[in-house]
Design an enzyme around this catalytic site. Structure first.
Site, PDB file in Angstrom:
ATOM      1  CG  ASP A 148      -4.527  -7.350  -2.186  1.00 17.65           C
ATOM      2  OD1 ASP A 148      -4.487  -6.306  -1.300  1.00 17.65           O
ATOM      3  OD2 ASP A 148      -5.037  -8.564  -1.520  1.00 17.65           O
ATOM      4  NE  ARG A 192      -5.688 -10.773  12.213  1.00 19.25           N
ATOM      5  CZ  ARG A 192      -6.280 -10.342  10.956  1.00 19.25           C
ATOM      6  NH1 ARG A 192      -6.288  -8.964  10.726  1.00 19.25           N
ATOM      7  NH2 ARG A 192      -6.615 -11.295  10.135  1.00 19.25           N
ATOM      8  CG  HIS A 226      -6.163  -2.789   0.231  1.00 20.92           C
ATOM      9  ND1 HIS A 226      -6.529  -2.707   1.722  1.00 20.92           N
ATOM     10  CD2 HIS A 226      -5.656  -3.811   0.122  1.00 20.92           C
ATOM     11  CE1 HIS A 226      -6.107  -4.170   2.011  1.00 20.92           C
ATOM     12  NE2 HIS A 226      -5.642  -4.582   1.065  1.00 20.92           N
ATOM     13  CG  HIS A 247      -9.304  -7.070   0.776  1.00 12.44           C
ATOM     14  ND1 HIS A 247      -8.937  -6.833  -0.607  1.00 12.44           N
ATOM     15  CD2 HIS A 247      -8.381  -7.090   1.459  1.00 12.44           C
ATOM     16  CE1 HIS A 247      -7.797  -7.091  -0.818  1.00 12.44           C
ATOM     17  NE2 HIS A 247      -7.287  -7.194   0.558  1.00 12.44           N
TER      18      HIS A 247
END
Ligand code: UDP
Length: 713
Positions: free
Chosen positions: A644, A704, A642, A694
């Site tokens: 940002d 995480r 995607h 990314h």
């Protein structure tokens, strides 16, 4: 007598004897003796060890005891001497015997009294006083100089009580024209020899010259030899004697700060026993940091006892977890918790008492919880300085606030001394006699058995507890000092401290920025900025340490504590438009009311890096979306490719690969380049659109956490 006088040359000063009364060796007396030694005066002390019946300046006129002692004492003094009779608790010498004798000789009288502006104790006698063309008209008994035979004649008729007024006695002699003439008395009416400060404070300024400091009377342009803080001017003499005669000068700095030390060398097991009083009186940030600092204090713990007073339920956890882990290391621990409902004054009295009752205790070290001691040696340094009461100077970051006052106003509150700013800003360095200390100070236990034996030192009418304590110390003639010979630390602001979160300290970035930074920003952050050690793992992707371990942990814990993780669906009522194209399981900073603090973080710690690495781009670190994402194999393990909605993105790893999770990382597809081993606390910064398409790589085990911000959307 005259014969001998001629032999003993006046200009040598050898025939001068200083006589004073000191029933006890007070701090004031020691100060007097130091200044006398400096000029090589010969001193005779009368009345040592006697009880004092002479009253004090705050109650009735008194001092008759001094006359009795002088009358007896004169019998043992050679007839050819010149005697200077002066008070000693509130007197310092500004110059030496030669100058004094010369000025005495110039008066062409046999007895010279110090002069006063105000008449005391009987103002009805005013008319009887001779007039001078200039200067002070009234007699002060706190200092006079004369030949022994004349002085003997003057006190011959004394039959008064110890509590009678010496000043009235001498005044009556002086205003009697026959006696004045036969004894040959005059007044030092222009302060050439003596300066009584009462009623004349405006006339006096410090005069720094050639490594020496004197007081100058600006009305008469004179430089008195003896400076006397008579009556209610004790604080002014304390102030002046921070300088006079050579205590602190521009040329030498502090010349007495290394005198009379108590060096702490030798075996640690021989260190003096100290009771540390810790007082938690209000909700305060960074309480756990306080205890970490306490733990690191350079002092053998088996020579320390702790008295902890905690009024705040909110801080119970921090106190008890410290005591659970480390309480045993100290020789003894006493805790007064909120459940005991003890008031503050009582707690202070009780803390001091813990030392007073303990025959081994040599010092009481008082610390309020908002004190941030950066200097591990503080306690040692204070003990070595060897003063009755001494505080390390601590400041409020970026302000002129400290834990001492340089002066008091007429009603006993704060007043700024002329040297206050110079001391605070370190232009004058030394150990300063001051009227008020607070927050952190060391008290000699010997005082607690003598001058400060009253076990209710912290209450005094309407004064708050520190003011009461200092008031009591001052009234007992106990000197309080503040040292700025080292940097010691600072004090926290306790304002605007909210208690609605798990880790409230995270919200302190505005109120206590320095403490916030030390707690939460990575220790290498500044170094990396300075040495330009920012890494570039992929084209135009920058990587640098930002948060400390604790910073990461607190953010994660705060989010987990809040607990309202999003469902990871496309519909999202939290955002404008209600639709999220690439949803994650996350919590927004706005949801925990952290957006203002987060923006400040971006502005203070990210924007400088952005502007360095992407030169020509300026950012105000605006954002609509900043959030913590949680990746788990069985929840949301990865994020598909995607862009940002940002000009640049900050992506901070909040926990540690291998230790906390497996897999994870970020891949920049256009460059086929991945950051596969994120480092806890490190931030990735990359352009948001167009070039840096990314994806979030799969987390294969554990959980995480990352904190993501879309800056300048
Ligand atoms: N003094 C003393 N023991 C005392 C109190 C006073 O020997 O307990 C002596 C000491 O020399 C002191 C002087 O008496 O300087 C005058 O007392 P104080 O300074 O209180 O009086 P003031 O100068 O204010 O009149």
């Amino acid at each position: 007598a005259i014969q001998t006088l001629l032999h003993c040359n006046f200009s040598t000063g050898c025939n001068l004897l200083v006589v004073t009364v000191a029933t006890k060796e007070t701090d004031g007396f020691r100060r007097f003796m130091r200044s006398a030694r400096h000029f090589n005066y010969t001193i005779k002390v009368l009345g040592r060890g006697e009880p004092w019946k002479g009253g004090d300046y705050m109650t009735e006129p008194g001092g008759g005891q001094k006359v009795r002692l002088l009358k007896a004492g004169l019998q043992e003094i050679e007839e050819d001497k010149v005697v200077l009779f002066i008070d000693s608790y509130d007197v310092v010498f500004a110059s030496g015997p030669k100058e004094l004798l010369k000025k005495f000789q110039q008066t062409r009288h046999k007895v010279v009294f110090s002069a006063e502006t105000l008449i005391w104790p009987d103002r009805h006698l005013e008319d009887k006083h001779p007039h001078f063309r200039e200067g002070k008209r009234f007699l002060g008994s706190g200092g006079f100089i004369g030949y022994v035979p004349n002085l003997k004649e003057m006190v011959a008729d004394w039959t008064g009580e110890d509590s009678d007024s010496d000043q009235l006695f001498f005044t009556k002699i002086y205003i009697n024209p026959e006696k004045r003439k036969s004894i040959n008395i005059t007044l030092d009416n222009r302060c050439r020899m003596f300066h009584n400060l009462h009623g004349s404070l405006d006339e006096v300024v410090l005069k720094f010259e050639d490594g020496q400091v004197r007081a100058r009377n600006v009305l008469y342009d004179t430089l008195p030899v003896v400076i006397h803080g008579n009556g209610p001017t004790k604080l002014q003499i304390n102030y002046l004697s921070n300088y006079i005669p050579t205590v602190w000068t521009f040329e030498t700095g502090c010349s007495v700060c290394l005198e009379d030390l108590r060096p702490l060398s030798g075996l640690k097991s021989d260190y003096p026993l100290v009771v540390i009083g810790i007082f938690i009186q209000q909700p305060t940030p960074f309480v756990s940091v306080f205890f970490e600092t306490l733990l690191k204090l350079e002092y053998p713990k088996n020579r320390l006892k702790l008295f902890i007073y905690n009024q705040e339920q909110h801080h119970e956890v921090a106190v008890s977890s410290f005591l659970k882990d480390h309480g045993e290391e100290y020789q003894d621990v006493k805790v007064i918790g909120p459940e005991e409902n003890m008031d503050r004054v009582a707690s202070r009295n009780l803390g001091l008492d813990m030392c007073r009752q303990d025959k081994d205790c040599e010092y009481f070290f008082s610390m309020d919880i908002e004190v941030v001691l950066k200097n591990k040696d503080t306690l040692k340094i204070l003990i070595e300085q060897n003063e009755p009461i001494i505080a390390p100077m601590i400041t409020r970051e970026g302000r002129l606030w400290t834990n001492f006052w340089g002066a008091l106003s007429a009603d006993g509150y704060y007043a700024r001394s002329e040297d206050y700013v110079d001391i605070v800003q370190g232009r004058r360095v030394g150990v300063w006699n001051v009227p008020y200390l607070t927050k952190v100070y060391l008290v000699k236990a010997s005082l607690l058995h003598e001058e400060l034996s009253n076990n209710d030192l912290f209450s005094s009418g309407t004064l708050d507890l520190d003011m009461a304590f200092c008031h009591n110390a001052r009234n007992k003639g106990v000197f309080m000092y503040v040292t700025n010979m080292h940097t010691f630390g600072r004090m926290l602001s306790t304002e605007n401290y909210q208690m609605s979160h798990l880790h409230n300290d995270l919200w302190q970035i505005f109120e206590n920025p320095k403490d916030w930074e030390e707690r939460y920003i990575h220790e290498n952050y500044t170094k990396i900025m300075r040495d330009k050690l920012i890494e570039t793992p992929c084209p135009d992707v920058y990587w640098f340490p930002l948060f400390s371990d604790i910073g990461c942990d607190h953010i994660v814990q705060e989010m987990e504590n809040f607990g309202q993780w999003s469902g990871g669906r496309n519909t999202d009522t939290r955002i404008q438009g209600g639709y999220e194209n690439v949803p994650t399981i996350d919590i927004h900073m706005t949801q925990i009311n952290y957006e203002k603090e987060w923006q400040k973080l971006l502005l203070d710690y990210i924007a400088p890096i952005t502007e360095t690495m992407y030169p020509g781009y300026y950012t105000k670190a605006q954002f609509d979306l900043a959030f913590v994402v949680r990746y788990k194999p069985d929840e949301q393990p990865f994020l598909r490719p995607h862009h940002d909605a940002s000009t640049f993105t900050i992506n901070i790893a909040l926990n540690q690969k291998v230790l906390d999770y497996q897999g994870g990382g970020c891949r920049f597809i256009r460059y086929n380049c991945s950051v596969e081993a994120p480092r806890k606390g490190w931030a990735l910064m990359h352009p948001g659109r167009l070039t840096h398409y990314h994806e979030g790589l799969r987390t294969t085990a554990g959980t995480r956490y990352i904190a993501v911000s879309f800056v300048d959307p």
